[in-house]
Design a protein around this motif. Sequence first.
Motif, short mmCIF file in Angstrom:
data_model
loop_
_atom_site.label_atom_id
_atom_site.label_comp_id
_atom_site.label_asym_id
_atom_site.label_seq_id
_atom_site.Cartn_x
_atom_site.Cartn_y
_atom_site.Cartn_z
N UNK A 1 0.82 -1.18 0.00
CA UNK A 1 0.00 0.00 0.00
C UNK A 1 0.87 1.25 0.00
N UNK A 2 1.99 1.18 0.69
CA UNK A 2 2.90 2.33 0.75
C UNK A 2 3.46 2.66 -0.64
N UNK A 3 3.70 1.63 -1.45
CA UNK A 3 4.24 1.85 -2.79
C UNK A 3 3.23 2.59 -3.66
N UNK A 4 1.97 2.23 -3.56
CA UNK A 4 0.93 2.90 -4.36
C UNK A 4 0.78 4.34 -3.91
N UNK A 5 0.82 4.57 -2.60
CA UNK A 5 0.74 5.93 -2.07
C UNK A 5 1.91 6.76 -2.57
N UNK A 6 3.09 6.19 -2.55
CA UNK A 6 4.29 6.88 -3.02
C UNK A 6 4.20 7.15 -4.52
N UNK A 7 3.63 6.23 -5.28
CA UNK A 7 3.50 6.39 -6.72
C UNK A 7 2.61 7.58 -7.08
N UNK B 1 4.24 11.32 -4.77
CA UNK B 1 5.57 11.92 -4.88
C UNK B 1 5.83 12.41 -6.30
N UNK B 2 6.76 13.32 -6.42
CA UNK B 2 7.12 13.84 -7.74
C UNK B 2 7.67 12.74 -8.64
N UNK B 3 8.52 11.90 -8.10
CA UNK B 3 9.12 10.83 -8.88
C UNK B 3 8.06 9.83 -9.33
N UNK B 4 7.11 9.51 -8.47
CA UNK B 4 6.03 8.59 -8.83
C UNK B 4 5.16 9.15 -9.93
N UNK B 5 4.83 10.43 -9.84
CA UNK B 5 3.99 11.05 -10.87
C UNK B 5 4.73 11.14 -12.20
N UNK B 6 6.02 11.41 -12.16
CA UNK B 6 6.80 11.42 -13.40
C UNK B 6 6.86 10.02 -14.01
N UNK B 7 6.97 9.01 -13.16
CA UNK B 7 6.98 7.63 -13.65
C UNK B 7 5.66 7.28 -14.32
N UNK B 8 4.56 7.69 -13.73
CA UNK B 8 3.25 7.44 -14.33
C UNK B 8 3.12 8.17 -15.66
N UNK B 9 3.64 9.39 -15.73
CA UNK B 9 3.59 10.16 -16.97
C UNK B 9 4.38 9.47 -18.07
N UNK B 10 5.57 9.01 -17.74
CA UNK B 10 6.41 8.32 -18.73
C UNK B 10 5.74 7.03 -19.18
N UNK B 11 5.14 6.29 -18.26
CA UNK B 11 4.44 5.06 -18.63
C UNK B 11 3.26 5.35 -19.55
N UNK B 12 2.49 6.39 -19.24
CA UNK B 12 1.34 6.74 -20.08
C UNK B 12 1.79 7.16 -21.48
#
Length: 48
Positions: free
Chosen positions: A1-7, A10-21
């Motif tokens: 659950x902590x990993x999903x919250x961090x994703x 956090x800035x790094x998590x949101x950038x990761x989601x952007x790159x994946x999208x």
Amino acid sequence: MKAIELLFTSDVGLMSLTVLAITLGMGGFYLRYFLKHVKDDTAAQARR
């Protein structure tokens, strides 16, 4: 659950989601593009 919250928080998590999208979007675009051109070329070859 902590990993999903961090994703999602956090800035790094949101950038990761952007790159994946973006990557998945590009993959979908190129897949449609290549399949359309293969279909067009196959049809043109069959007409010859």
